[in-house]
Design a protein around this motif. Structure first.
Motif, PDB file in Angstrom:
ATOM      1  N   VAL A   1       0.843  -1.204   0.000  1.00 55.55           N
ATOM      2  CA  VAL A   1       0.000   0.000   0.000  1.00 55.55           C
ATOM      3  C   VAL A   1       0.873   1.246   0.000  1.00 55.55           C
ATOM      4  O   VAL A   1       0.617   2.211  -0.732  1.00 55.55           O
ATOM      5  CB  VAL A   1      -0.953  -0.001   1.211  1.00 55.55           C
ATOM      6  N   LEU A   2       1.927   1.249   0.811  1.00 54.86           N
ATOM      7  CA  LEU A   2       2.815   2.410   0.868  1.00 54.86           C
ATOM      8  C   LEU A   2       3.535   2.613  -0.462  1.00 54.86           C
ATOM      9  O   LEU A   2       3.723   3.753  -0.909  1.00 54.86           O
ATOM     10  CB  LEU A   2       3.831   2.235   2.000  1.00 54.86           C
ATOM     11  N   GLN A   3       3.938   1.517  -1.088  1.00 53.93           N
ATOM     12  CA  GLN A   3       4.638   1.617  -2.370  1.00 53.93           C
ATOM     13  C   GLN A   3       3.733   2.156  -3.475  1.00 53.93           C
ATOM     14  O   GLN A   3       4.225   2.705  -4.467  1.00 53.93           O
ATOM     15  CB  GLN A   3       5.186   0.246  -2.768  1.00 53.93           C
ATOM     16  N   ASN A   4       2.428   1.989  -3.334  1.00 57.08           N
ATOM     17  CA  ASN A   4       1.471   2.437  -4.346  1.00 57.08           C
ATOM     18  C   ASN A   4       0.539   3.507  -3.797  1.00 57.08           C
ATOM     19  O   ASN A   4      -0.605   3.635  -4.224  1.00 57.08           O
ATOM     20  CB  ASN A   4       0.666   1.247  -4.859  1.00 57.08           C
ATOM     21  N   ALA A   5       1.044   4.296  -2.846  1.00 55.55           N
ATOM     22  CA  ALA A   5       0.200   5.270  -2.151  1.00 55.55           C
ATOM     23  C   ALA A   5      -0.395   6.301  -3.103  1.00 55.55           C
ATOM     24  O   ALA A   5      -1.494   6.810  -2.870  1.00 55.55           O
ATOM     25  CB  ALA A   5       1.009   5.968  -1.058  1.00 55.55           C
ATOM     26  N   GLU A   6       0.310   6.605  -4.193  1.00 51.32           N
ATOM     27  CA  GLU A   6      -0.215   7.611  -5.117  1.00 51.32           C
ATOM     28  C   GLU A   6      -1.474   7.137  -5.831  1.00 51.32           C
ATOM     29  O   GLU A   6      -2.242   7.947  -6.369  1.00 51.32           O
ATOM     30  CB  GLU A   6       0.860   7.983  -6.151  1.00 51.32           C
ATOM     31  N   LYS A   7      -1.727   5.832  -5.828  1.00 49.65           N
ATOM     32  CA  LYS A   7      -2.923   5.281  -6.461  1.00 49.65           C
ATOM     33  C   LYS A   7      -4.110   5.219  -5.505  1.00 49.65           C
ATOM     34  O   LYS A   7      -5.246   5.033  -5.938  1.00 49.65           O
ATOM     35  CB  LYS A   7      -2.652   3.868  -6.979  1.00 49.65           C
TER      36      LYS A   7
ATOM     37  N   GLY B   1      -7.964  -1.847  13.457  1.00 50.83           N
ATOM     38  CA  GLY B   1      -6.830  -1.627  14.360  1.00 50.83           C
ATOM     39  C   GLY B   1      -5.543  -1.159  13.713  1.00 50.83           C
ATOM     40  O   GLY B   1      -4.704  -0.527  14.363  1.00 50.83           O
ATOM     41  N   THR B   2      -5.345  -1.460  12.426  1.00 48.27           N
ATOM     42  CA  THR B   2      -4.104  -1.054  11.757  1.00 48.27           C
ATOM     43  C   THR B   2      -4.174   0.387  11.263  1.00 48.27           C
ATOM     44  O   THR B   2      -3.142   0.991  10.938  1.00 48.27           O
ATOM     45  CB  THR B   2      -3.800  -2.017  10.583  1.00 48.27           C
ATOM     46  N   LEU B   3      -5.375   0.965  11.207  1.00 53.58           N
ATOM     47  CA  LEU B   3      -5.536   2.312  10.640  1.00 53.58           C
ATOM     48  C   LEU B   3      -4.586   3.356  11.240  1.00 53.58           C
ATOM     49  O   LEU B   3      -3.966   4.129  10.491  1.00 53.58           O
ATOM     50  CB  LEU B   3      -6.979   2.786  10.802  1.00 53.58           C
ATOM     51  N   PRO B   4      -4.431   3.450  12.580  1.00 49.57           N
ATOM     52  CA  PRO B   4      -3.540   4.491  13.111  1.00 49.57           C
ATOM     53  C   PRO B   4      -2.108   4.364  12.605  1.00 49.57           C
ATOM     54  O   PRO B   4      -1.456   5.371  12.311  1.00 49.57           O
ATOM     55  CB  PRO B   4      -3.617   4.277  14.634  1.00 49.57           C
ATOM     56  N   TYR B   5      -1.614   3.141  12.490  1.00 50.85           N
ATOM     57  CA  TYR B   5      -0.242   2.924  12.029  1.00 50.85           C
ATOM     58  C   TYR B   5      -0.114   3.238  10.541  1.00 50.85           C
ATOM     59  O   TYR B   5       0.878   3.835  10.094  1.00 50.85           O
ATOM     60  CB  TYR B   5       0.181   1.484  12.327  1.00 50.85           C
ATOM     61  N   LEU B   6      -1.126   2.848   9.773  1.00 51.11           N
ATOM     62  CA  LEU B   6      -1.121   3.140   8.344  1.00 51.11           C
ATOM     63  C   LEU B   6      -1.181   4.645   8.101  1.00 51.11           C
ATOM     64  O   LEU B   6      -0.463   5.183   7.231  1.00 51.11           O
ATOM     65  CB  LEU B   6      -2.306   2.447   7.677  1.00 51.11           C
ATOM     66  N   MET B   7      -2.001   5.351   8.878  1.00 46.57           N
ATOM     67  CA  MET B   7      -2.122   6.791   8.710  1.00 46.57           C
ATOM     68  C   MET B   7      -0.790   7.497   8.990  1.00 46.57           C
ATOM     69  O   MET B   7      -0.432   8.487   8.330  1.00 46.57           O
ATOM     70  CB  MET B   7      -3.201   7.355   9.650  1.00 46.57           C
ATOM     71  N   LYS B   8      -0.048   7.015   9.966  1.00 48.42           N
ATOM     72  CA  LYS B   8       1.245   7.618  10.293  1.00 48.42           C
ATOM     73  C   LYS B   8       2.280   7.359   9.202  1.00 48.42           C
ATOM     74  O   LYS B   8       3.194   8.163   8.995  1.00 48.42           O
ATOM     75  CB  LYS B   8       1.756   7.078  11.630  1.00 48.42           C
ATOM     76  N   ASP B   9       2.144   6.237   8.517  1.00 49.20           N
ATOM     77  CA  ASP B   9       3.124   5.881   7.498  1.00 49.20           C
ATOM     78  C   ASP B   9       2.801   6.455   6.127  1.00 49.20           C
ATOM     79  O   ASP B   9       3.692   6.616   5.289  1.00 49.20           O
ATOM     80  CB  ASP B   9       3.230   4.357   7.384  1.00 49.20           C
ATOM     81  N   LEU B  10       1.534   6.747   5.856  1.00 48.70           N
ATOM     82  CA  LEU B  10       1.167   7.331   4.562  1.00 48.70           C
ATOM     83  C   LEU B  10       1.649   8.779   4.488  1.00 48.70           C
ATOM     84  O   LEU B  10       1.577   9.513   5.476  1.00 48.70           O
ATOM     85  CB  LEU B  10      -0.347   7.285   4.353  1.00 48.70           C
TER      86      LEU B  10
END
Length: 629
Positions: free
Chosen positions: A134-140, A155-164
């Motif tokens: 997801v991070l590698q294709n964040a522009e999509k 539960g993963t949303l907070p971590y994903l939001m910090k990494d995006l």
């Protein structure tokens, strides 16, 4: 399968304690003839305003990602288009559900859940799916859709939001977004784009059109999603059951399923949790009847442990408590927070006069109280475990009190739950669990319900999701039994993608997947090797060797020190002296052979392990420290 991947940012995996607002609101009423007033359970966090259509939700005109609720025509089919379905989690366990859909340069993420650790993950707080793809294709990424508010989907949303590195809209129902807001507040995430949707709404996300439909589950606000793309259509049921007497009156939308069938479902993805259960899952209303019966007959306190997100169960507990003249007390961080959110959003109906702060229990007779708490999975720091051990600040338990464990242990938690139940039984509590009375029913469809939905939808291809390997295979057999060709049934592993085109569904490329451990402040830095070392320390103990060696004289300078912890006989002077002599001799032999530091350490370690195996039949972790003089 575990891979460590660099993270753009780090998050705190431990939820911070949410404090109660001691000020509260003025008492609005009194309880019958009683004159005492009560402080009410309330959080000090003000709930942010949910994003509304047209208010802070639209990008600049022409951006291609405007949010709208009007009906869209189906995306124009493109014979050259390919829709990739990429499961990143949820196909090896009940948890960490996450699936990416990608077509013509646009990507949608469906759910972002976590999984809780078991005994094989010592010291780990949470387990996340590896979302590197997801991070590698964040522009999509055009949007994140959350089907409901359970931890294994949010539960993963907070971590994903910090990494995006960009702001991505998150779509969910009012209850789902309320719970997500609570998570974001704990992680200090601000200005997230939360877009409220309702069953029947459609949103346009790049080349995708996503239509939401109501499903019945063990939490309010659950939905399934019908994705339409230029390459074809995918139906994702989300978690569901076919309860026809639901607590909130919301049933799974058969009309929507029939409509999608008429449009054409090229691939169906469906909840497999209870695929091995040959029956229909009983109605949640049956639990309410049993809880009301037990509470009406109870002599002392009634303590009920359930999932903090099971709002329907909590409503039935509150109704039974009030009907029997009892006050409701809420304890446990997540239970307090979710109760507050559900009451504010109108999903939990109980008056201020009937809910009491745990700190105000003193003086209320035991037979006038029902306590809702966390701990249905035997968590050692949960409210129920602390009550059972006598460690809870405000709540105690006495002989004759009634305890109801209103949940089924998640696989791996059975021993922990049994330990808590035994502790309660020793005190003299009357304990009810699923084996004694119908105090819990599943929120997932049984085999007959799954077959019914398959028969309505009539998908061309099928992919079972949300389950362990046995669940997925059982669901695959149900799909074949209802008419899906065997060659069109796809049982996948996390990372194994499917490709949908005008020619049908086929297996695609494998993308990076795996799991990421949250360990305190560390996200992704805990390796399997670290867990193996922790397990070895817990099971076998630890021994440390310290020695000074002279390279010139090729001898050991002074005495060798050996210190042992967690090893049977490790404090025995005789064994310590024997260990020191054995290690010193081994180091001397290695020095005489011109061995380097690596060879000397190995010789010392092997000698000590050999001795301890001979004397104690254990293989502890051994650390050798050499000082060259």
């Amino acid at each position: 399968m575990e891979e460590n991947k660099p993270r753009a940012q780090r998050g705190n995996g431990r939820a911070r304690k949410t404090e109660q607002d001691q000020a509260g609101n003025p008492q609005q009423g009194q309880s019958g003839e009683k004159t005492r007033s009560y402080k009410h359970v309330k959080l000090d966090r003000q709930r942010p305003q949910l994003s509304k259509e047209g208010v802070g939700n639209r990008r600049a005109p022409g951006s291609g990602n405007q949010n709208s609720r009007r009906n869209f025509s189906s995306p124009k089919k493109d014979g050259s288009a390919t829709l990739k379905i990429i499961p990143l989690g949820g196909l090896d366990a009940i948890g960490k559900n996450m699936t990416a859909f990608e077509c013509k340069g646009d990507m949608i993420l469906d759910d972002a859940g976590l999984m809780f650790p078991d005994d094989n993950h010592p010291g780990v707080d949470l387990i996340l799916p590896d979302y590197t793809y997801v991070l590698q294709n964040a522009e999509k990424l055009r949007g994140i859709i959350i089907t409901h508010g359970h931890e294994d989907h949010t539960g993963t949303l907070p971590y994903l939001m910090k990494d995006l590195d960009r702001q991505v809209p998150i779509y969910g129902t009012k209850m789902t977004l309320g719970l997500i807001e609570g998570k974001f507040a704990e992680h200090k995430i601000k200005n997230a784009r939360l877009v409220e949707i309702k069953p029947g709404d459609q949103v346009k996300l790049g080349c995708f059109t996503a239509e939401f439909f109501a499903v019945n589950h063990s939490i309010p606000g659950a939905v399934g999603v019908f994705f339409q793309s230029p390459a074809g259509n995918v139906l994702h049921t989300g978690d569901f059951k076919l309860d026809q007497t639901p607590i909130d009156g919301v049933t799974t939308d058969f009309a929507a399923l029939s409509k999608f069938s008429g449009i054409g479902v090229d691939l169906m993805m469906s909840d497999s949790t209870n695929a091995q259960n040959p029956n229909f899952t009983p109605s949640e209303a049956e639990v309410g009847k049993e809880l009301a019966k037990i509470i009406s007959q109870a002599k002392g306190r009634v303590i009920i442990a359930s999932f903090a997100s099971h709002i329907h169960r909590m409503q039935q507990i509150c109704d039974a408590a009030v009907a029997n003249g009892r006050k409701v007390v809420v304890t446990g961080r997540s239970m307090i927070q979710n109760t507050d959110i559900a009451r504010r959003l109108g999903y939990l109906d109980i008056s201020d006069t009937d809910i009491v702060d745990a700190y105000d229990l003193k003086g209320i007779p035991a037979d006038q109280v029902v306590i809702m708490c966390t701990g249905s999975q035997g968590e050692p720091l949960s409210a129920l475990a602390r009550i059972a051990n006598g460690d809870h600040r405000t709540i105690s338990i006495d002989e004759g009190d009634t305890v109801i464990v209103s949940a089924t242990p998640v696989p791996g938690n059975e021993k922990a739950v049994t330990r808590v139940i035994n502790s309660l039984a020793k005190i003299g509590a009357d304990v009810y669990d699923k084996s004694r009375a119908r105090v819990h029913v599943s929120g997932h469809a049984g085999a007959e319900e799954l077959k019914l939905v398959l028969s309505i939808v009539q998908p061309k291809a099928f992919m079972p999701v949300h389950g362990e390997a046995t669940h997925l295979r059982a669901h695959a057999r149900l799909a074949e039994a209802t008419g899906v060709p065997a060659e069109n049934v796809f049982i996948c592993e996390n990372g194994e993608s499917l490709e949908l085109t005008s020619r049908g569904v086929r297996r695609g490329e494998i993308v990076q997947s795996g799991i990421v451990f949250v360990d305190g402040l560390s996200v992704g830095d805990t390796s399997q090797g670290v867990l193996d070392e922790r397990s070895a320390l817990a099971a076998q103990g630890f021994a440390a060797v310290a020695a000074a060696v002279s390279g010139k004289k090729k001898s050991v300078a002074g005495a060798v020190q050996v210190e042992m912890h967690g090893i049977t006989g490790g404090d025995d002077d005789y064994l310590v002296r024997e260990a020191q002599t054995t290690v010193k001799n081994a180091i001397g032999r290695a020095l005489s052979k011109d061995g380097g530091v690596k060879e000397i350490k190995k010789a010392a370690r092997d000698a000590l392990l050999s001795l301890l195996w001979e004397r104690t039949k254990t293989r502890p972790m051994v650390i050798v420290n050499l000082l060259e003089v």
